[in-house]
Each structure stands twice: as C-alpha cells, then as structure tokens.
Design an enzyme around this catalytic site. Sequence first.
Site, PDB file in Angstrom:
ATOM      1  N   ARG A 159       0.887  -0.910  -0.348  1.00 47.63           N
ATOM      2  CA  ARG A 159       0.173  -0.100   0.062  1.00 47.63           C
ATOM      3  C   ARG A 159       1.135   1.674   0.063  1.00 47.63           C
ATOM      4  NH1 ARG A 159      -3.998  -3.293   1.638  1.00 47.63           N
ATOM      5  NH2 ARG A 159      -5.825  -2.736   1.881  1.00 47.63           N
ATOM      6  N   ARG A 190     -13.932  -7.847   8.467  1.00 44.62           N
ATOM      7  CA  ARG A 190     -13.303  -9.259   7.435  1.00 44.62           C
ATOM      8  C   ARG A 190     -12.606 -10.565   8.790  1.00 44.62           C
ATOM      9  NH1 ARG A 190      -9.194  -6.615   3.295  1.00 44.62           N
ATOM     10  NH2 ARG A 190     -10.684  -7.179   1.613  1.00 44.62           N
ATOM     11  N   HIS A 238      -5.028   0.953   8.853  1.00 44.11           N
ATOM     12  CA  HIS A 238      -5.282  -0.296   7.478  1.00 44.11           C
ATOM     13  C   HIS A 238      -4.339  -0.216   6.883  1.00 44.11           C
ATOM     14  CE1 HIS A 238      -7.976  -1.803   4.535  1.00 44.11           C
ATOM     15  NE2 HIS A 238      -6.877  -0.702   3.693  1.00 44.11           N
TER      16      HIS A 238
END
Length: 185
Positions: A90, A157, A181
């Site tokens: 990311r 999740r 995140h």
Amino acid sequence: MGINSRKVVVVGCGFVGSSSAFALMQSQLFSEMVLIDADQKRAEGEAIDISHGMVFASPMKIYAGTYDDISDAAVIVITAGANQKPDETRLDLIKKNSRIMKSVMKEIMTQITTYTHSAIIINVSNPMDILTYIALKESGYPANRVIGSCTVLDTGRFRYELGEHLGVDSRSVHAYIIGEHGDSE
C-alpha cells in the site's frame, strides 16, 4: 444554494466505488447520487447498472456527473486511485495515489467553496491513512469532517473469520481491528 442533506457523490467508479454506490443505493439514506470518474463512460455505465437495481430499493436519482454536481452534496465519498499491483505494498501506492488525491481534492474544493463548506468527505482510497491526511490538508476542513474508512473493512473481515471459526453468526461477534489500515496493522 444550501446543502442537500439527501445527496451523496461517489468519486471513482472502480470496484470499490461501484460497490459503495450500490450499497448507498440500498441504504435508503439518500435520494440523489452522483457518480464521477475520470472515465465518463464508466460512470455512465455504473449509474445505469445501479439504477436498474432500484426496483428493489427506494426511489433515487442516480446519474453520472462532473465536479460541478458536488456543490450541494452532503456527503462525498472518494474511492479514486490506482489499483495495488501484485507484490506492491500500500505504501508503494503513495506517489501515484497522492497525486490523484490532490487532483480530486482540488476539483472538489473548487466547487464546494463556491457554495458551502458543510459536506462530509469520506476517503476509501489506499493507502487509507495517508490519503485521508492529504484530503484533510488539501480541504482545509476540520478533522471531524474528513473521515477515512480505515479499519472498518478489516474489522468486518476479522468478525466474519471469528464467526466462521467459532461457528456463530458474525453479527454476534464484537471485536475490532485498530491501527493503520494496511500492512502494519
């Protein structure tokens, strides 16, 4: 012109943007939804597809628009950004997506400052925390009006997996993921 408390705008019509728009259509929270994408034809196609699902939900005006349509929106959801490639973290997305976020925020703020500063901006683009910070700084808004979805998806999740492991309905699992995140959470 004031704010339309029943109007939402989704910027970015990729997988996340389209899924978000569909969920917003089903939520019955809004009566008007504008889809904006760099690819206008994609936004038009998504608006038509999601409109076809309205027969199973409440009436809503759904259409592909431009940044001009943002001026009276109550909520702006930003999902725009480059996709994460295999073996790319990311954080590798920072250069590409920070440019995209700055460009999107420039367009948004040009329209919002003309009429109102009351919209809430929700960022769903990755890397989540960094891009939410960029959106906050570029907007000049107070921190309580620029929100990142952060670990909501991760929490969902986690609760699902715990429910599956324990053999219980995941809606009965109350656990949360906190932190960044991304890869370090």
